[in-house]
Design an enzyme around this catalytic site. Structure first.
Site, short mmCIF file in Angstrom:
data_model
loop_
_atom_site.label_atom_id
_atom_site.label_comp_id
_atom_site.label_asym_id
_atom_site.label_seq_id
_atom_site.Cartn_x
_atom_site.Cartn_y
_atom_site.Cartn_z
N HIS A 1 -28.12 44.22 94.62
CA HIS A 1 -28.94 43.20 95.26
C HIS A 1 -29.54 43.66 96.58
CE1 HIS A 1 -27.40 40.57 92.14
NE2 HIS A 1 -28.54 39.97 92.32
N CYS B 1 -38.12 37.68 84.29
CA CYS B 1 -37.97 37.64 85.74
C CYS B 1 -37.12 38.79 86.29
CB CYS B 1 -37.38 36.31 86.20
SG CYS B 1 -35.69 36.06 85.65
C1 PEP Z 1 -31.55 39.60 86.06
O1 PEP Z 1 -30.37 39.72 85.76
O2 PEP Z 1 -32.47 40.24 85.53
C2 PEP Z 1 -31.95 38.65 87.12
C3 PEP Z 1 -33.21 38.37 87.33
O3 PEP Z 1 -30.98 38.10 87.89
P1 PEP Z 1 -30.12 38.82 89.04
O4 PEP Z 1 -30.80 40.13 89.36
O5 PEP Z 1 -30.12 37.89 90.20
O6 PEP Z 1 -28.79 38.99 88.41
#
Ligand code: PEP
Ligand code: MG
Length: 752
Positions: free
Chosen positions: A357, A672
């Site tokens: 993240h 996404c």
């Molecule tokens: C994903 O897993 O692709 C997503 C968009 O969520 P995160 O990156 O917050 O887990």
């Protein structure tokens, strides 16, 4: 033999200088294998040459002996990446005669590659006068030795204890986490002294020691006051409360008394701090209330701060007059926030990979980043360097001509960015007019830029974790309502997809420790919130209250793995809806039922679309986790970063399968994950037939620009062609060529 092997590796690893280490290696290997000649060749991948670095037995003299990768027996060992054992080396077709080095007298040859993570770092060779085949045990000795040396060499290389490469700069390699070029001085954040390393020590002058402690306490108090003031307008009250707690503790007579007592008994101030802080922290640790238990780490942080002021007279702040490149063991959101954006040219982190993240956050902020880089602070701190966020490289003290080359690249990049941004506010259509909706991923950076994003069709993913991660306890319903309302109001006429809390995995809450062996397979996302209906209900109620009188809220559920989780979540949403509807009625306002969707990121739902479809309004594909779970590869583990590949044909096949299911079931779908914001990812998705993509602010202009320049039928044909490719690298390469064909190659100068 095992002892000999261990000794050689130990002696090589403990040498302070590479030349000396390699000389030790060849000398001791000759002795251990009772042979007359041992040589080590090191690969220079830029020049595609092996350099003879050390030898016992050959006549190296002063001149440099180098072999091309495709030359000689050494080259053959490297190319085949396996040992070659010959009794009559000079009769082999690949034998290369170097006049003057005295190799002619050696007939037998045993060479083995030194390989680290699939890369040949060098070749280790033993030779002997008489023509004889080295036996199996000798061969396995050399292979084992090379395997162990590979680790030592790779480590030395990463730490910079390695002969300079051709460009004269120390090169550190990691994973390209956020694109862009940064040219600035390095700044290593290793400033925090470690409380756990303080050991018993006594003082001679009690009075002086007490003064030192008093000085450190006053300095710490004024530092916390300063920080509190500085963040006053930026952080909410809950977060600011931590500074009050520190100030309060520093004024606590008990704490002071305990430290002074230690000093009076003859302890050094540092040791007095450690003992007192340890016992205070332990007291908090034993409390049953989780909130109070968490204060234990605050007490330790306070101890670190006191140690800092015992060692430093002044408050050293991170004050930079020029932009810096920050080096950290572990990058945190707080670190990124602590340095003003215009002074943070780039970031390098030892831990983490491209989809951690913190890396996503760096990309969202437009800060070039390289993750998974082993570095030695003394070799980089304050050194001028180049960070190549396209290729995941860091060049320390680069030569002038290399720097000039990168400056050119950076300027080109800026120019391109400006051109790209000129198309920013227009709607996105492919070159033949097919409309593609571009939505925004927001929330991770907790910034306010969300309100200034023109040119997008709404928010495709609002990650609600940030307020939960930044605070010292769960944010209240009221706080959440305000936060969500400001986002809904920033996009009054466009959809805003808010995801319910997705903590766990690599997003642990500071105030709720979850200790698990496999956090990504554990208590995260919907699993956590269904086990805590109180937290879930507060959040959903806050979203609904924020949407009273508005029509643009959609709710997205993360980590759904099957129908029962979905039904449980929906019944809680229904309950919250009833409660908030009553509230709305009381004030004569209306509450619209939001659209409900699920993240497609756990592979099990791929086989349950028919059962799930009647209960939801839309799908949102999370390629970050979908790739992680499909390929069984931790998205944060730098060691397997090359296995984590969204271009894997299986991932692409699954993406096509999801689209087909959504069309059959007439269920709107968008993507996404990070893939949608990658120029090649976006072109593949649109070629497959996806029409809704959601991405970080930084990617929006670039993706719009790419899509506007290519007709949709060309994208479709390209995707059809890619279906015959079985290897991710081939798909990427062919797609890069495809972009190049449309003169868009400049947008993807990625190493991988
Ligand atoms: C994903 O897993 O692709 C997503 C968009 O969520 P995160 O990156 O917050 O887990
Ligand atoms: Mg996810």
């Amino acid at each position: 033999m095992l002892t000999k092997l261990r000794d050689i590796v130990h002696n090589v690893a403990s040498s302070s200088d590479v030349k000396q280490a390699l000389n030790t290696l060849v000398r001791e290997t000759c002795m251990a294998m009772e042979t007359e000649c041992c040589s080590v060749y090191i690969a220079d991948h830029d020049r595609e040459m092996y350099d003879l670095m050390a030898t016992q037995g050959l006549n190296k003299r002063a001149r440099r002996i180098s072999l091309k990768f495709n030359e000689g027996l050494v080259g053959l060992v490297g190319r085949r990446a396996e040992p070659i054992n010959l009794a009559h080396a000079s009769t082999h077709a690949d034998f290369k005669h170097f006049p003057g080095i005295g190799e002619d007298i050696f007939h037998s040859f045993l060479g083995t590659p030194i390989i680290y993570r699939r890369k040949v770092l060098g070749v280790l060779v033993v030779q002997q006068h008489e023509s004889r085949q080295f036996d199996e045990s000798e061969e396995s000795f050399l292979v084992t030795l090379a395997a162990q040396l590979a680790v030592v060499f790779a480590h030395a290389k990463a730490q910079g204890f390695w002969p300079n490469n051709a460009k004269g700069a120390l090169l550190l390699q990691g994973a390209a986490a956020s694109p862009g070029v940064a040219i600035a001085q390095a700044w290593c954040d290793v400033s925090q002294p470690r409380l756990d390393l303080v050991s018993p020590a006594s003082c001679l002058d009690v009075e002086k020691e007490r003064d030192r402690l008093d000085g450190a306490m006053s300095a710490a108090i004024s530092d916390f006051r300063r920080l509190r003031k500085r963040f006053d307008s930026e952080l909410n009250q809950e977060t600011l409360a931590i500074f009050d707690l520190f100030i309060h503790l520093l004024n606590d007579p008990m704490l002071r008394k305990s430290m002074n007592k230690c000093i009076e008994s003859g302890d050094l101030a540092e040791w007095a701090v450690r003992q007192t802080i340890d016992s205070f922290a332990e007291r908090f640790q034993k409390m049953s209330d989780p909130y109070l238990r968490e204060r234990s780490s605050d007490v330790k942080e306070l101890g670190q701060r006191l140690l800092y002021f015992l060692e430093n007279q002044e408050i050293k702040q991170w004050q930079f007059d020029k932009p810096i490149i920050l080096f950290a063991r572990e990058l945190t959101a707080a670190m990124l926030a602590a340095i003003p954006r215009d002074l943070l040219a780039g970031v390098v982190a030892e831990e983490g990979a491209v989809n951690a993240h913190a890396a996503i956050l760096a990309r969202a902020l437009g800060i070039p980043a390289v993750m998974g880089v082993e570095f030695s602070p003394q070799l980089v701190h304050r050194k001028p360097l180049i960070l190549d966020g396209f290729k995941g490289k860091v060049l320390v003290e680069p030569a002038d001509h290399v720097r000039a080359e990168y400056e050119r690249l950076r300027d080109e990049e800026l120019e391109l960015q400006q051109e790209v941004e000129s198309a920013f506010t227009k709607h996105t259509k492919t070159a033949d007019g097919v409309r593609i909706e571009i939505h925004l991923n927001a929330g991770l950076s907790a910034d306010t830029s969300i309100a200034i994003n023109r040119g997008v069709d709404g928010v495709g993913l609002y990650r609600t974790e940030v307020p939960f991660l930044m605070q010292r306890s769960f944010p209240s319903e009221e706080e959440q309502v305000n936060q969500y309302r400001s986002i809904l109001d920033s996009y009054p006429k466009q959809p805003v997809v808010m995801r319910t809390l997705d903590i766990g995995g690599d997003k642990p809450l500071p105030y709720l420790k979850i200790e698990e062996d496999n956090p990504f397979l554990g208590w995260r996302g919907i699993r956590f919130t269904l086990d805590h209906p109180d937290i879930f209900l507060i959040q959903v109620r806050a979203m609904l209250r924020a949407s009273i009188g508005r029509e643009n809220l959609s709710i997205l559920l993360p980590m759904i793995s099957g129908v029962s989780e979905l039904l449980d979540a929906k019944s809680l949403i229904d309950r919250a809806f009833e409660e908030v509807s009553e509230l709305a009625e009381q004030s004569n306002q209306t509450l619209k039922m939001p659209r409900i969707g699920i993240m497609v990121e756990v592979p099990s739902v791929l086989y349950q679309f028919d059962a799930i479809a009647p209960h939801i309004d839309f799908l949102s594909v999370g390629t970050n986790d979908l790739t992680q779970y499909l390929l069984a590869v931790d998205r944060n583990n730098a060691r397997v970063a090359d296995v984590y590949d969204t271009f894997h044909p299986s991932v692409l096949a699954v993406l096509q399968m999801i689209l087909a299911a959504s069309q059959r079931l007439k269920l709107p779908v968008s993507v996404c994950g990070e893939f949608a914001g990658d120029p090649i990812g976006a072109l593949l998705l649109v070629g497959m037939g996806y029409r809704h993509l959601s991405m970080n602010t930084r990617s929006v202009a670039k993706i719009k620009y790419v899509l506007r320049h290519i007709p949709s039928d060309a994208l479709k044909t390209h995707v059809e062609k890619m279906q015959s490719f079985a290897i991710a690298g081939d798909i990427r390469k062919a797609s890069e060529d495809f972009l190049e064909h449309y003169n868009l190659g400049g947008l993807i100068r990625v190493g991988k």
